[in-house]
Scaffold this active site. Sequence first.
Site, PDB file in Angstrom:
ATOM      1  N   GLY A  18       0.807  -1.210   0.000  1.00  0.00           N
ATOM      2  CA  GLY A  18       0.000   0.000   0.000  1.00  0.00           C
ATOM      3  C   GLY A  18       0.843   1.263   0.000  1.00  0.00           C
ATOM      4  N   ASP A  38       1.571  -8.867   2.161  1.00  0.00           N
ATOM      5  CA  ASP A  38       0.438  -8.189   1.545  1.00  0.00           C
ATOM      6  C   ASP A  38      -0.788  -9.076   1.680  1.00  0.00           C
ATOM      7  OD1 ASP A  38       0.685 -10.209  -0.374  1.00  0.00           O
ATOM      8  OD2 ASP A  38       1.770  -8.927  -1.783  1.00  0.00           O
ATOM      9  N   TYR A 132     -16.982   4.807   6.957  1.00  0.00           N
ATOM     10  CA  TYR A 132     -15.529   4.651   7.009  1.00  0.00           C
ATOM     11  C   TYR A 132     -14.982   5.166   8.332  1.00  0.00           C
ATOM     12  CZ  TYR A 132     -10.643   5.932   6.283  1.00  0.00           C
ATOM     13  OH  TYR A 132      -9.293   6.094   6.439  1.00  0.00           O
TER      14      TYR A 132
END
Length: 320
Positions: A18, A38, A132
Amino acid sequence: MPLEYGMFPRILLIGANGQLGFELTRSLALHGTVVAVDRRQCDLTDADSVRGAVRTARPDIIVNAAAYTAVDLAEREIDLANAVNVVAPGILAEEAANLGALVVHYSTDYVFDGLKAGAYVETDVPNPLSAYGKSKLGGERMVQAATANHLIFRTSWVYGLHGGNFLKSIVRAATTRESLSVVSDQWGAPTPASLVADITAVAVGRYLNRAEQGFVPGVYHLAALGETNWCEYAKLIVRYLADNGVPLALSVDNIRAITAEEYGSPAPRPANSRLDTSKLRDGLGIALPQWHRDVERTLREFIDIAEFALVTDACKISKE
């Protein structure tokens, strides 16, 4: 207990590919063996995968740079956002507690509602507006509940050379579009992923040497100094590119300021994302940079990379 002299700590980095993980792979290497994984090795939607990654690595420090960050999509994918941002950090913190390891986790300015007049301090009561933001606050609380041996960094408006972000979107738009409308009533500080990674490395160093240096676990705000809004941020990007000879379709005069209501995002954002970083600066004894300096440095790197690519392509053509 501090590691014995001569021991090289193992650092498990979650989310290595990322935007932030890319930078952490570099910065954390100063302090130990970085086991970078990952989604293929650690799927945060799968509890068994998360536990397996930790138990295989048996780290001294767990750094979780992975997250569900699609703010608007999270309004529809609440279960997925919660799995990645709430449940997985809790599991990582539980595993860290079992190992006696430190867990480093990243959160966001979106845990606040943006109604405060000044910059938010760590003790202000969170009140996220979006799915979120709620998921990120849930992750904070899961980590805190599982272990006292944690660092939670709340940051804002993160960007960098790697991954998707606002800065790169504006660079792309500036070369392809003749006009642009950008929100001007949301305020914060663009923060480079490289800065977040470097501060993390400083904090990890303090942790590893905590017998000699002060180390206080907990929540810290981590952002560049100063403030701007998205529209002025976009104008600075376009102005810098133009001043440095980059051919553009877009001029600063054709960037129109609009309100968040006019833009109409599915997920509400805080109007005030300013974070007070006094606790971090006083605790680590460091000086944070003004936001625009790192933006300009990053843009310079973009330009250099683009020029290098052009030269390389020209060399290939001449050889053919």
